[in-house]
Scaffold this active site. Structure first.
Site, PDB file in Angstrom:
ATOM      1  N   TRP A 163      14.918  33.400   8.224  1.00  0.00           N
ATOM      2  CA  TRP A 163      14.794  34.649   7.483  1.00  0.00           C
ATOM      3  C   TRP A 163      16.072  35.478   7.682  1.00  0.00           C
ATOM      4  O   TRP A 163      16.566  35.591   8.807  1.00  0.00           O
ATOM      5  CB  TRP A 163      13.562  35.398   7.997  1.00  0.00           C
ATOM      6  CG  TRP A 163      13.337  36.718   7.352  1.00  0.00           C
ATOM      7  CD1 TRP A 163      13.421  37.006   6.012  1.00  0.00           C
ATOM      8  CD2 TRP A 163      12.970  37.948   7.998  1.00  0.00           C
ATOM      9  NE1 TRP A 163      13.116  38.326   5.801  1.00  0.00           N
ATOM     10  CE2 TRP A 163      12.838  38.921   6.988  1.00  0.00           C
ATOM     11  CE3 TRP A 163      12.724  38.296   9.322  1.00  0.00           C
ATOM     12  CZ2 TRP A 163      12.486  40.246   7.272  1.00  0.00           C
ATOM     13  CZ3 TRP A 163      12.375  39.597   9.602  1.00  0.00           C
ATOM     14  CH2 TRP A 163      12.261  40.566   8.591  1.00  0.00           C
ATOM     15  N   ASP A 244       7.367  33.633  15.631  1.00  0.00           N
ATOM     16  CA  ASP A 244       7.213  34.708  14.651  1.00  0.00           C
ATOM     17  C   ASP A 244       6.154  34.291  13.630  1.00  0.00           C
ATOM     18  O   ASP A 244       6.349  33.335  12.881  1.00  0.00           O
ATOM     19  CB  ASP A 244       8.578  34.920  13.968  1.00  0.00           C
ATOM     20  CG  ASP A 244       8.543  36.036  12.927  1.00  0.00           C
ATOM     21  OD1 ASP A 244       7.543  36.777  12.875  1.00  0.00           O
ATOM     22  OD2 ASP A 244       9.529  36.162  12.171  1.00  0.00           O
ATOM     23  N   LYS A 280       1.768  40.649   4.837  1.00  0.00           N
ATOM     24  CA  LYS A 280       1.443  39.692   3.776  1.00  0.00           C
ATOM     25  C   LYS A 280      -0.045  39.367   3.737  1.00  0.00           C
ATOM     26  O   LYS A 280      -0.648  39.365   2.672  1.00  0.00           O
ATOM     27  CB  LYS A 280       2.218  38.385   3.970  1.00  0.00           C
ATOM     28  CG  LYS A 280       3.652  38.552   4.412  1.00  0.00           C
ATOM     29  CD  LYS A 280       4.589  38.901   3.293  1.00  0.00           C
ATOM     30  CE  LYS A 280       5.926  39.317   3.869  1.00  0.00           C
ATOM     31  NZ  LYS A 280       7.022  39.304   2.974  1.00  0.00           N
TER      32      LYS A 280
HETATM   33  N1  IK2 Z   1       9.398  37.417   9.894  1.00  0.00           N
HETATM   34  C1  IK2 Z   1       9.501  36.682   8.780  1.00  0.00           C
HETATM   35  C2  IK2 Z   1       9.759  35.222   8.900  1.00  0.00           C
HETATM   36  C3  IK2 Z   1       9.336  37.273   7.520  1.00  0.00           C
HETATM   37  O1  IK2 Z   1       9.426  36.521   6.423  1.00  0.00           O
HETATM   38  C4  IK2 Z   1       9.103  38.653   7.448  1.00  0.00           C
HETATM   39  C5  IK2 Z   1       8.922  39.284   6.107  1.00  0.00           C
HETATM   40  N2  IK2 Z   1       9.862  39.019   5.138  1.00  0.00           N
HETATM   41  O2  IK2 Z   1       9.601  39.431   3.882  1.00  0.00           O
HETATM   42  C6  IK2 Z   1      10.629  39.861   3.066  1.00  0.00           C
HETATM   43  C7  IK2 Z   1      11.360  38.772   2.373  1.00  0.00           C
HETATM   44  O3  IK2 Z   1      11.902  37.871   3.013  1.00  0.00           O
HETATM   45  O4  IK2 Z   1      11.461  38.841   1.140  1.00  0.00           O
HETATM   46  C8  IK2 Z   1       9.007  39.371   8.645  1.00  0.00           C
HETATM   47  C9  IK2 Z   1       9.158  38.720   9.844  1.00  0.00           C
HETATM   48  C10 IK2 Z   1       8.751  40.837   8.756  1.00  0.00           C
HETATM   49  O5  IK2 Z   1       8.143  41.467   7.768  1.00  0.00           O
HETATM   50  P1  IK2 Z   1       7.515  42.911   7.926  1.00  0.00           P
HETATM   51  O6  IK2 Z   1       8.425  43.741   8.752  1.00  0.00           O
HETATM   52  O7  IK2 Z   1       7.409  43.384   6.524  1.00  0.00           O
HETATM   53  O8  IK2 Z   1       6.187  42.723   8.561  1.00  0.00           O
END
Ligand code: IK2
Length: 431
Positions: A163, A244, A280
């Site tokens: 990510w 994660d 999500k």
């Molecule tokens: N960790 C991972 C692997 C994630 O995909 C996300 C959310 N990413 O979503 C946005 C995108 O990639 O388009 C998170 C952590 C953290 O998300 P949040 O802070 O919204 O809970």
């Protein structure tokens, strides 16, 4: 006050600061405090949204951001969340601060959801969970904690493709990063042999980050037998597991299946660190609901670790936000709501899987000779399409279809109305 301008440039280039002299003789700054600040690049994901918003073409499609859309392309507030909100409103709760670690009931419920039958340590107090500002806050808290207290080399090995915000979060906390092999660009799937080899060759006691399920951006998840092997290798090498989980329930539609990796690691005796997001799976994106959990070896250790986690949180966000955590808690702890939630999570996962199939079929119908089996082979919110930067740019310029330039498609932005158009456009740029 009369000013006598000296016109003297203190700094060169666009950092010029002109000093002026007041009638009192004191030297003061005349230009802006921030003239030396250069404009930074837009965020890779939110930058796509901004470009999409500027486009007024009627057929435009935003495949950039990872946020669920219904079949009309609209954000979907889960009906169970609406119901929970109503119930909470009737309670007329106060708006007092939560504790530094957040709500006790939320913290326990989040841990139980993640660890399920492997969670005996919860009743024994061999863990601590902090309520955080969604998954990103959990990662940042984890990073700060590891930077301060991880007893070996403070370098996090992330999967090769991860990510886009992982490395910035880790490095902003002062941690070094490196990668281990994860993704096979030839098959567009997880590379088990590459990963095993890579993990075996990391220094002993390495700090390794995993995505629990619905890997972002590749959609390429290890199968259960792969996780078993990964866990074994990490145990042999005494690697520390930092996992994660931002999509529990969202990948397969089953909260237990999606937690397989987390539970396998615990079963094998890993005292891991887990980050969770409810953005999500409950659709609580902007409510910022998340958790960070650290497993410990004794109650004394729990006490010490928790005290240090609090010391890190206090100057960061002081206390976590209360509204979303109340919604999540009431859903997790009320049977009727919990059962409804399971159905709704599954419906999101099912629509996502259906859109994968429809995109795949659409490309076949268009007569594409390329192998697109990874579209249905991958899982979760994203498909790592294999499209290159030029193809992504052509999709934007010629078809008003937006995605990150690494070719990541947010599958949940596809609908029965736009999927054929997207398939046709992808075929056109890959002919
Ligand atoms: N960790 C991972 C692997 C994630 O995909 C996300 C959310 N990413 O979503 C946005 C995108 O990639 O388009 C998170 C952590 C953290 O998300 P949040 O802070 O919204 O809970």
């Amino acid at each position: 006050m009369a000013l006598l301008f000296t016109g003297r440039n203190l700094l060169k280039g666009n950092s010029a600061t002109v000093l002026a002299k007041a009638s009192t003789g004191a030297v003061i700054r005349k230009s802006s405090w921030w003239s030396h600040v250069e404009e930074g690049p837009p965020d890779v994901i939110f930058g796509v949204v901004e470009a999409y918003n500027r486009d007024d073409h009627p057929q435009k499609v935003n495949l950039g951001i990872g946020a669920y859309r219904d079949d009309n392309g609209k954000p979907w507030v889960l009906p169970v969340v609406r119901k929970a909100e109503k119930m909470l409103q009737e309670k007329e709760l106060d708006k007092e601060y939560a504790g530094i670690m957040g709500y006790e009931t939320f913290r326990k419920a989040a841990a139980k959801l993640a660890f399920g039958p492997q969670g005996d340590f919860i009743e024994n107090g061999l863990y601590t969970t902090a309520q955080t500002i969604s998954g990103t806050g959990a990662l940042r808290l984890a990073a700060n904690y590891l930077k301060k207290y991880f007893p070996y080399d403070k370098k996090v090995y992330v999967p090769d493709r991860t990510w886009g915000n992982h490395v910035p979060v880790l490095s902003h906390a002062g941690l070094a990063t490196d990668t281990y092999k994860y993704y096979n660009p030839n098959t567009c799937m997880f590379d088990p042999e590459g990963a095993y080899d890579s993990l075996k060759n990391l220094p002993k006691n390495s700090l390794v980050l995993f995505h629990a399920c619905a890997h972002n951006p590749t959609g390429a998840d290890p199968y259960p037998e792969h996780w078993e092997e990964i866990s074994k290798i990490c145990k042999d090498r005494n690697h520390f597991i930092f996992i994660d989980m931002a999509y529990q329930g969202y990948a397969t539609g089953d909260l237990n299946r999606d937690a397989f990796a987390v539970r396998q690691f615990v079963k094998d005796g890993h005292k891991l660190l887990l980050t969770q997001s409810f953005a999500k799976n409950m659709g609580l994106y902007g409510e910022r609901v998340g958790a960070m959990t650290i497993l410990t070896d004794s109650k004394e250790e729990t006490k010490a670790v928790e005290s240090q986690v609090k010391i890190i949180i206090r100057p960061m966000w002081a206390n976590p936000p209360i509204n979303g955590a109340r919604i999540a808690t009431i859903i997790l702890s009320t049977k009727e709501l919990y059962d409804q939630w399971l159905v709704e999570v599954k419906s999101m996962a099912d629509r996502t899987i259906l859109m994968r199939e429809r995109l795949h079929e659409g490309l076949e119908k268009e007569g594409s000779k390329l192998n697109w089996s990874h579209i249905t082979g991958q899982i979760g919110m994203f498909c790592f399409s294999g499209l290159n930067e030029q193809q992504v740019q052509r999709l934007r310029d010629d078809f008003h279809i937006y995605m990150t330039k690494d070719g990541r498609i947010s599958i949940v932005a596809l609908t029965t109305k736009n999927v054929d158009y997207v398939a046709k456009a992808i075929h056109e740029v890959t002919k």
